[in-house]
Motif scaffolding. Structure first.
Motif, PDB file in Angstrom:
ATOM      1  N   ASP A 280      33.355 -36.593  11.981  1.00 49.47           N
ATOM      2  CA  ASP A 280      32.694 -34.706  12.252  1.00 49.47           C
ATOM      3  C   ASP A 280      33.167 -34.640  10.388  1.00 49.47           C
ATOM      4  O   ASP A 280      35.221 -34.618  10.623  1.00 49.47           O
ATOM      5  CB  ASP A 280      32.602 -34.134  12.816  1.00 49.47           C
ATOM      6  N   PRO A 281      33.320 -34.026   8.873  1.00 48.32           N
ATOM      7  CA  PRO A 281      34.180 -33.804   7.881  1.00 48.32           C
ATOM      8  C   PRO A 281      34.494 -32.703   8.241  1.00 48.32           C
ATOM      9  O   PRO A 281      35.812 -32.756   7.919  1.00 48.32           O
ATOM     10  CB  PRO A 281      32.340 -34.345   7.257  1.00 48.32           C
ATOM     11  N   ARG A 282      33.811 -32.043   8.918  1.00 52.35           N
ATOM     12  CA  ARG A 282      34.800 -30.628   9.175  1.00 52.35           C
ATOM     13  C   ARG A 282      36.107 -30.707   9.681  1.00 52.35           C
ATOM     14  O   ARG A 282      37.111 -29.695   9.506  1.00 52.35           O
ATOM     15  CB  ARG A 282      34.267 -29.381  10.339  1.00 52.35           C
ATOM     16  N   TYR A 283      36.713 -31.649   9.629  1.00 50.80           N
ATOM     17  CA  TYR A 283      38.139 -32.191  10.659  1.00 50.80           C
ATOM     18  C   TYR A 283      38.719 -33.098  10.829  1.00 50.80           C
ATOM     19  O   TYR A 283      40.076 -33.542  11.215  1.00 50.80           O
ATOM     20  CB  TYR A 283      37.830 -32.402  12.570  1.00 50.80           C
ATOM     21  N   GLN A 284      38.369 -33.601   9.474  1.00 53.42           N
ATOM     22  CA  GLN A 284      39.011 -34.966   8.604  1.00 53.42           C
ATOM     23  C   GLN A 284      40.540 -35.015   8.818  1.00 53.42           C
ATOM     24  O   GLN A 284      41.707 -35.746   8.898  1.00 53.42           O
ATOM     25  CB  GLN A 284      38.439 -35.223   7.939  1.00 53.42           C
ATOM     26  N   ALA A 285      40.929 -33.370   8.267  1.00 58.83           N
ATOM     27  CA  ALA A 285      42.418 -33.077   8.090  1.00 58.83           C
ATOM     28  C   ALA A 285      42.916 -33.011   8.766  1.00 58.83           C
ATOM     29  O   ALA A 285      44.419 -32.849   8.179  1.00 58.83           O
ATOM     30  CB  ALA A 285      42.021 -32.418   6.256  1.00 58.83           C
TER      31      ALA A 285
END
Length: 835
Positions: A280-285
């Motif tokens: 999920d790109p929204r939570y990669q960081a």
């Protein structure tokens, strides 16, 4: 169908119970169920006609057996039309096989119904004495239950007798009887010894109203399309469901937050992590970061797992392992702690803090939302379609709770049950249920068999305390057929002497379905190798409602195969359910139950207080202004056996069968008049004319249809054939054609008439035992035969067979085959044209 009240004719002769009814009295002018059904059943029962031992007295006995158990109804109350359907079908099959000369055993039984019975007694205790179960000791409460059972337990047996069920009462069993209880203990011990029963901590379906675990198949799924207010036991106001709440967790040590969505915000006090999908790109960081819980002094790790659905809610999931099945699996994969924040009584635990401790779970839901709003962490609420798990026993919303319980490993047993059907060892009828069987058993979970009740079979497992042990956390368990055996097992297992051991029996009881699953062999004396077990096990067939295929049938197959090495039966016959006009299954909890005795004996609307009686029973005041008319047992049974598809069974349908009973009555009354007028001697050598041959051919065809219908278990086709022959072929055509020529009859017509009526009564006997016995006995007396032997009852006469019908037909000297159509003649042509 309009109905005018009929005259009730009572059988006025004083007949001691068990004595044969006097059929020499004048034949009443009209059919009355009350008159017909009096006295026959006690005589059948006293004479032992329903026991397999009667087979030794039958001249037409064959060296074959037929065994079946009745699905044991709950001891808690009375039967409804669904039960009556089961009884009508099973008794028809049993009576048919008995008349064929089989050695038949049909065992009655009653289930102790752990949850239902305990609930009923608890309510009575509170209503009459203002006491709760917990105000009594376990022994005192169980004494109350047994007292109630003695008062109410015979009601169901009375109903079964009233329905004419030809059960072998000498073999009746109750699941809490000593013998049956011993079988339950033996089964538990054997399954424990083989490793199929184990104790473990796991999430169970918990009913806070019952304060007990229930099995997966006792959980109903209530589909909600959005916000819905529902009544929940223990709450004065209705509770809101069908909404999704979103709130945020602040990320620890940096700015930012993670929003999560849930339908159960009260469980957030038990959150131990936040899970996101690794892609999920929204939570990669924020992988590996932590969020701070706003109401507890703990950090929640942000973990990644492919189980997370990125499309659901915000894509971030709160993880509450002690209160959600998926989260429990996540906790196993990521070694997360499990915090129980809702107790068994449905209130919040001390882990939640003083502000919520002791608050009921759905009240806590609102308080949590208010507190989140106050901390500016609430992000909104919206409608959400969902499936709400509801306890089928109590109506309570199921709470997944983490509990140490006893479980049955079902995987391998389920595989064998599927294999038995696939390989043809077990036949499920109708066959379309085979796919359902395989699908459900392929996805079966281990079965939680612990119930936190007092009424039932107390689990024969004992917690062991060793005198020199300092570890009070570890649980040590043994099991045994008695406490003495358990002590010996514990001494051997832990290498100590028996006198250094303290045993404490598990206070829980076994799931009622565990004992019910043993019924096909426990009813025959298992684990003892009794003569009944050797002779009648495996059972020939199991007949039951389609709704029990998983509750009961699958468990019997699994337990029976494991414990006896054999399938418990060779065939499973499933019938469709009797439903109300709204398509709902009849259930006491829904209040849509119709007592079959009300249909049999009739009941006025004034006496009957159920508000929905009119809609359920098909009663309209225009047609039945006084309530349910007296229909009689035979009419009800015939209507039920004619019922072939799901739908509502109306009183009008049963009433139509009562009219058929009256038609049979009047036909035999006419026949007796004809025979008495011309003498009872029926022998003749005169050939049959075309009409006689025609009606005999129709009778032969009917017998064939009955044979085929019974063999295929299509009882509705049997009843349809019998109804058609009696009403149309016999009454509408044959009787009308012979009336003008009876005065010149040489004996052939009377012989054919007697033959058609007597054979038809025998064909109808499995469906209408009372009426056919009453009418046959009068024909029997007319022939000058007497005696009280087994041959003196229609229920033990040979069932008509097409192969024997030609030889038995009087004066059949000119017809080559009964299926040949009659030769053309003017009178017959006119009849056929009119038909």
């Amino acid at each position: 169908m309009k109905w005018s009240e009929k005259e009730r004719i009572a059988y006025s002769v004083s007949t001691p119970p068990g004595e044969k009814k006097d059929t020499t009295l004048p034949f009443p002018s009209s059919y009355s169920p009350e008159y017909v059904e009096t006295s026959w059943y006690p005589w059948w029962e006293k004479e032992g006609f329903f026991t397999p031992e009667i087979n030794d007295r039958l001249p037409h006995a064959v060296n074959r057996s037929f065994s079946m158990c009745i699905p044991p109804p709950n001891v808690t109350g009375t039967l409804h039309l669904g039960h009556a359907l089961t009884v009508a079908i099973e008794d028809a099959l049993v009576r048919w096989r008995r008349m064929q000369g089989y050695k038949v055993v049909w065992v009655p039984g009653c289930d102790h119904a752990g949850i239902a019975t305990q609930t009923v007694v608890e309510r009575r205790l509170f209503r009459e004495r203002g006491k709760r179960r917990q105000d009594l000791s376990r022994e005192e409460f169980l004494k109350e239950v047994w007292t109630w059972k003695k008062e109410k337990g015979e009601e169901i047996y009375h109903q079964l007798r009233k329905l004419g069920a030809s059960l072998d009462w000498s073999r009746a069993c109750f699941t809490m009887d000593p013998g049956f209880s011993s079988a339950v203990t033996e089964a538990f011990v054997r399954l424990c010894d083989s490793g199929l029963i184990y104790r473990s901590e796991g999430l169970v379906n918990w009913s806070c109203a019952l304060e007990s675990a229930i099995s997966d198949i006792e959980v109903d799924s209530k589909q909600l399309s959005g916000r819905t207010l529902l009544s929940v036991p223990g709450y004065q106001n209705r509770v809101e469901f069908g909404t999704m709440v979103t709130f945020s967790y602040p990320i620890d040590g940096q700015d930012g937050e993670v929003s999560v969505s849930t339908t159960r915000p009260e469980t957030m006090l038990g959150d131990v992590a936040i899970a996101v999908h690794p892609e999920d790109p929204r939570y990669q960081a924020i992988h590996g970061k932590q969020c701070r819980h706003p109401f507890a002094d703990r950090l929640l790790p942000i973990i990644t797992d492919t189980m997370v659905d990125m499309e659901l809610g915000t894509g971030a999931v709160k993880v509450t392992p002690a209160h959600d099945h998926t989260d429990f699996l996540l906790s196993q994969r990521h070694s997360l702690p499990r915090l129980t924040v809702i107790g068994g009584d449905g209130t919040m635990t001390p882990l939640c803090g003083q502000w919520l401790e002791g608050v009921k779970r759905f009240d806590a839901r609102e308080q949590v939302i208010d507190a989140l709003t106050e901390k500016m962490l609430f992000r909104g609420k919206r409608d959400h379609a969902m499936s709400l798990p509801v306890c089928s026993r109590s109506g309570d919303v199921i709470e997944p709770l983490l509990k140490k319980q006893w479980f049955v490993r079902c995987g391998e047993m389920a595989r064998r049950a599927i294999q038995a059907v696939d390989e043809g060892q077990l036949e499920i009828i109708p066959h379309f249920y085979t796919k359902t069987w395989s699908s459900w058993l392929s996805n079966i979970s281990d079965w939680c068999i612990s119930r936190q009740l007092w009424w039932g079979h107390q689990i024969p497992a004992y917690r062991v305390t060793l005198s020199d042990s300092t570890d009070t956390q570890e649980e040590l368990w043994v099991w045994g057929r008695s406490e003495e055996e358990a002590r010996e097992r514990a001494a051997g297992k832990y290498g100590v002497t028996a006198d250094t051991i303290t045993l404490t029996q598990d206070p829980d009881v076994l799931d009622t379905w565990f004992s019910s699953g043993l019924f096909p062999f426990a009813m025959l004396g298992w684990p003892q190798q009794t003569s009944d077990l050797r002779q009648f096990y495996p059972n020939t067939i199991l007949e039951t409602g389609s709704d029990l295929i998983f509750f009961w049938v699958a468990r019997m197959v699994m337990l029976g195969t494991e414990l006896t090495g054999q399938l418990p039966f060779k065939q499973v016959l499933l019938h469709s359910l009797v439903r109300d006009k709204h398509g709902r299954k009849m259930s006491k909890s829904l209040g849509n139950v119709i007592d079959p005795l009300d249909v049999i004996s009739g009941i006025s609307l004034e006496v009957h207080t159920r508000s929905d009686l009119s809609s359920l029973a098909g009663i309209q005041r225009t047609y039945f202004p006084k309530g349910i008319p007296e229909c009689g047992t035979d009419a009800l049974r015939f209507a039920l056996c004619s019922y072939k598809a799901q739908g509502d069974l109306s009183v009008s349908q049963v009433l139509s069968c009562r009219h058929f009973c009256n038609k049979m009555w009047q036909t035999v009354r006419f026949t007796l008049g004809v025979l008495e007028d011309r003498g009872a001697e029926l022998g003749t050598t005169s050939p049959l004319d075309s009409m006689d041959q025609w009606v005999c051919s129709r009778l032969y065809s009917t017998v064939l249809q009955c044979e085929q219908g019974f063999e295929r278990y299509e009882l509705h086709s049997v009843t349809a054939a019998l109804h058609s022959f009696w009403l149309h072929s016999l009454c509408d055509i044959y009787l009308e054609c012979i009336k003008p020529v009876l005065s010149q009859d040489s004996g052939v017509v009377r012989a054919v008439l007697y033959h058609c009526v007597s054979v038809s009564l025998a064909l109808l006997s499995p469906f209408m035992p009372f009426l056919t016995e009453e009418l046959w006995q009068r024909l029997y007396l007319l022939r000058g035969e007497s005696g009280d032997s087994a041959g003196a009852s229609l229920c033990l006469q040979p069932y008509p067979q097409s192969s024997q019908l030609v030889r038995e037909l009087p004066a059949m000297t000119t017809s080559s085959t009964m299926t040949d159509p009659p030769p053309p003649n003017p009178s017959l042509s006119r009849v056929q044209a009119s038909v």
